[in-house]
Enzyme design. Sequence first.
Site, PDB file in Angstrom:
ATOM      1  N   GLU A 110      23.299   9.430  13.842  1.00 19.61           N
ATOM      2  CA  GLU A 110      21.866   9.182  13.647  1.00 19.61           C
ATOM      3  C   GLU A 110      21.648   7.772  13.097  1.00 19.61           C
ATOM      4  O   GLU A 110      22.385   7.317  12.227  1.00 19.61           O
ATOM      5  CB  GLU A 110      21.306  10.231  12.671  1.00 19.61           C
ATOM      6  CG  GLU A 110      19.801  10.206  12.535  1.00 19.61           C
ATOM      7  CD  GLU A 110      19.271  11.322  11.616  1.00 19.61           C
ATOM      8  OE1 GLU A 110      19.616  12.508  11.830  1.00 19.61           O
ATOM      9  OE2 GLU A 110      18.533  10.994  10.678  1.00 19.61           O
TER      10      GLU A 110
ATOM     11  N   GLY B  49      25.327   9.157   3.955  1.00 21.79           N
ATOM     12  CA  GLY B  49      25.400   8.493   2.653  1.00 21.79           C
ATOM     13  C   GLY B  49      25.468   6.988   2.754  1.00 21.79           C
ATOM     14  O   GLY B  49      26.050   6.320   1.916  1.00 21.79           O
ATOM     15  N   ARG B  50      24.886   6.424   3.818  1.00 14.72           N
ATOM     16  CA  ARG B  50      24.920   4.966   3.974  1.00 14.72           C
ATOM     17  C   ARG B  50      23.514   4.384   3.864  1.00 14.72           C
ATOM     18  O   ARG B  50      23.116   3.518   4.638  1.00 14.72           O
ATOM     19  CB  ARG B  50      25.508   4.617   5.336  1.00 14.72           C
ATOM     20  CG  ARG B  50      26.958   5.019   5.499  1.00 14.72           C
ATOM     21  CD  ARG B  50      27.552   4.169   6.599  1.00 14.72           C
ATOM     22  NE  ARG B  50      28.926   4.497   6.876  1.00 14.72           N
ATOM     23  CZ  ARG B  50      29.315   5.330   7.834  1.00 14.72           C
ATOM     24  NH1 ARG B  50      28.435   5.923   8.601  1.00 14.72           N
ATOM     25  NH2 ARG B  50      30.593   5.556   8.024  1.00 14.72           N
ATOM     26  N   GLU B  51      22.770   4.852   2.862  1.00 13.90           N
ATOM     27  CA  GLU B  51      21.385   4.399   2.721  1.00 13.90           C
ATOM     28  C   GLU B  51      21.303   2.973   2.189  1.00 13.90           C
ATOM     29  O   GLU B  51      22.035   2.598   1.276  1.00 13.90           O
ATOM     30  CB  GLU B  51      20.617   5.299   1.744  1.00 13.90           C
ATOM     31  CG  GLU B  51      20.301   6.679   2.272  1.00 13.90           C
ATOM     32  CD  GLU B  51      21.399   7.694   1.973  1.00 13.90           C
ATOM     33  OE1 GLU B  51      22.483   7.307   1.473  1.00 13.90           O
ATOM     34  OE2 GLU B  51      21.174   8.894   2.238  1.00 13.90           O
TER      35      GLU B  51
ATOM     36  N   TRP C  33      11.813  13.959  -2.424  1.00 15.45           N
ATOM     37  CA  TRP C  33      12.811  12.999  -2.909  1.00 15.45           C
ATOM     38  C   TRP C  33      12.406  11.558  -2.662  1.00 15.45           C
ATOM     39  O   TRP C  33      12.926  10.636  -3.284  1.00 15.45           O
ATOM     40  CB  TRP C  33      14.178  13.251  -2.260  1.00 15.45           C
ATOM     41  CG  TRP C  33      14.156  13.211  -0.751  1.00 15.45           C
ATOM     42  CD1 TRP C  33      14.050  14.284   0.081  1.00 15.45           C
ATOM     43  CD2 TRP C  33      14.212  12.061   0.108  1.00 15.45           C
ATOM     44  NE1 TRP C  33      14.024  13.876   1.393  1.00 15.45           N
ATOM     45  CE2 TRP C  33      14.131  12.522   1.437  1.00 15.45           C
ATOM     46  CE3 TRP C  33      14.331  10.678  -0.122  1.00 15.45           C
ATOM     47  CZ2 TRP C  33      14.155  11.664   2.547  1.00 15.45           C
ATOM     48  CZ3 TRP C  33      14.350   9.818   0.980  1.00 15.45           C
ATOM     49  CH2 TRP C  33      14.262  10.309   2.294  1.00 15.45           C
TER      50      TRP C  33
ATOM     51  N   ASP D 252      18.536   5.556  11.461  1.00 12.49           N
ATOM     52  CA  ASP D 252      17.212   5.835  10.895  1.00 12.49           C
ATOM     53  C   ASP D 252      16.448   4.629  10.389  1.00 12.49           C
ATOM     54  O   ASP D 252      17.004   3.817   9.644  1.00 12.49           O
ATOM     55  CB  ASP D 252      17.350   6.709   9.640  1.00 12.49           C
ATOM     56  CG  ASP D 252      17.856   8.087   9.936  1.00 12.49           C
ATOM     57  OD1 ASP D 252      17.362   8.712  10.868  1.00 12.49           O
ATOM     58  OD2 ASP D 252      18.769   8.545   9.211  1.00 12.49           O
TER      59      ASP D 252
ATOM     60  N   GLU E 227      13.270   4.889   7.909  1.00 11.78           N
ATOM     61  CA  GLU E 227      12.442   5.842   7.165  1.00 11.78           C
ATOM     62  C   GLU E 227      11.612   5.058   6.149  1.00 11.78           C
ATOM     63  O   GLU E 227      12.172   4.401   5.271  1.00 11.78           O
ATOM     64  CB  GLU E 227      13.311   6.860   6.418  1.00 11.78           C
ATOM     65  CG  GLU E 227      14.152   7.708   7.344  1.00 11.78           C
ATOM     66  CD  GLU E 227      15.021   8.717   6.617  1.00 11.78           C
ATOM     67  OE1 GLU E 227      14.918   9.920   6.917  1.00 11.78           O
ATOM     68  OE2 GLU E 227      15.804   8.309   5.748  1.00 11.78           O
TER      69      GLU E 227
ATOM     70  N   GLN F 277      13.797   2.485   4.220  1.00 12.02           N
ATOM     71  CA  GLN F 277      15.186   2.953   4.123  1.00 12.02           C
ATOM     72  C   GLN F 277      15.800   2.994   5.516  1.00 12.02           C
ATOM     73  O   GLN F 277      15.180   3.483   6.461  1.00 12.02           O
ATOM     74  CB  GLN F 277      15.210   4.349   3.502  1.00 12.02           C
ATOM     75  CG  GLN F 277      16.574   5.018   3.577  1.00 12.02           C
ATOM     76  CD  GLN F 277      16.670   6.216   2.655  1.00 12.02           C
ATOM     77  OE1 GLN F 277      16.633   6.087   1.433  1.00 12.02           O
ATOM     78  NE2 GLN F 277      16.780   7.402   3.225  1.00 12.02           N
ATOM     79  N   THR F 278      17.013   2.449   5.631  1.00 16.08           N
ATOM     80  CA  THR F 278      17.782   2.638   6.867  1.00 16.08           C
ATOM     81  C   THR F 278      19.027   3.444   6.519  1.00 16.08           C
ATOM     82  O   THR F 278      19.530   3.390   5.389  1.00 16.08           O
ATOM     83  CB  THR F 278      18.210   1.294   7.500  1.00 16.08           C
ATOM     84  OG1 THR F 278      18.932   0.529   6.521  1.00 16.08           O
ATOM     85  CG2 THR F 278      17.013   0.509   7.978  1.00 16.08           C
ATOM     86  N   ASN F 279      19.493   4.191   7.505  1.00 15.79           N
ATOM     87  CA  ASN F 279      20.703   4.973   7.290  1.00 15.79           C
ATOM     88  C   ASN F 279      21.461   5.058   8.607  1.00 15.79           C
ATOM     89  O   ASN F 279      20.857   4.973   9.682  1.00 15.79           O
ATOM     90  CB  ASN F 279      20.350   6.376   6.780  1.00 15.79           C
ATOM     91  CG  ASN F 279      21.518   7.050   6.065  1.00 15.79           C
ATOM     92  OD1 ASN F 279      22.622   6.501   5.983  1.00 15.79           O
ATOM     93  ND2 ASN F 279      21.281   8.237   5.555  1.00 15.79           N
TER      94      ASN F 279
END
Length: 287
Positions: free
Chosen positions: A112, A139-141, A204, A114, A116, A129-131
């Site tokens: 995925e 867990g790569r935010e 969150w 992202d 966000e 936020q990208t991930n």
Amino acid sequence: MAFSVVRLFLFLLLIGGGVLARETNLLDGNFYHNYRTLTTDSSHFRSSNNGREVRLSMDNSSGASFVSKQWFGSGFFHMKIKLPRGNSAGVVTTFYLTSGDGDRVNDKAHDELDFEFLGNIKGEPILLQTNVFANGTAGREQRITLWFDPTTEYHDYKILWNQNQIVFYVDDIPIRVFKNLTESGVPFPSQPLQIQASLWHAKWASQNETDWSYAPFKAHYQGFDISGCPCATKQCMNECYGQNYWWNDIRELNSDQRRAYEDVRRRHMHYDYCASHTPAPECSFNS
Ligand SMILES: *[C@@H]1O[C@H](CO)[C@@H](O)[C@H](O)[C@H]1NC(C)=O
Ligand SMILES: *[C@@H]1O[C@H](CO)[C@@H](O)[C@H](O)[C@H]1NC(C)=O
Ligand SMILES: *[C@@H]1O[C@H](CO)[C@@H](O)[C@H](O)[C@H]1NC(C)=O
Ligand SMILES: *[C@@H]1O[C@H](CO)[C@@H](O)[C@H](O)[C@H]1NC(C)=O
């Protein structure tokens, strides 16, 4: 002889036309050509301007989302977005590529990419936020602040995905690079991905509770043309990595892009998973 040459020519024209038609269809900016809504009621989803613009709404009963009709094996994807105005604490606006519906317990090899947007109380910055999920590893935010107000005008958010790298862009400025480092043991997305976009509520996402008196929250989208290699199974992935697709040639940032990228990282980084005490192996390659 002449006849068969003409026939051959017509045949080639037909093939060429077919390929062109597929591309032309994807490059049509009408929502209904390339996307379908996952939201059935008209109070949460509305299109206007002949499918050139879409509005998602969220209230305390529901958010809204849409998804591309096709799956892809590579591409240079984009979406123009205008975010909800005012107090948007706990309101998340997204544009992302995903290998599945996000049932992350059973989808062990989940991929995925992202964007966000994390809403905030009025006056506080909305965070982008990208991930990157690859082969189930998350867990790569990273979170950045933006250098403009994303609620007043459309801005263009892009994801380049080829065999070599993934790059996230804001208005053509690269904000994140994720290289294919599979040779160093870092997983890299390897499955067909579908484009999705949504407006939803996430506790969150903000330190403040959502204030429902500001509902309905509204996110606007444009830019429904797609530069992507259609591919729904593992079998066509290799073709999607090939030279037929211009975005596969993009292997490095040029020097102007690199400067802009370093500037964003220096001035706008708000949270970076790479800043932890034991950074992930890819961190030194991507910064
Ligand atoms: C949702 O919002 C409406 C309108 O503000 C309100 O009447 C209703 O009580 C709310 N429902 C819940 C479950 O909070
Ligand atoms: C994905 O991870 C599994 C272990 O969880 C591993 O066996 C597999 O080789 C990985 N696949 C890729 C494409 O990296
Ligand atoms: C990553 O790069 C390697 C070459 O270093 C290539 O063989 C592999 O197919 C790439 N992986 C993906 C998932 O694109
Ligand atoms: C937002 O949350 C902070 C920290 O909990 C609190 O101090 C502040 O008053 C809240 N603001 C609003 C507008 O709710």
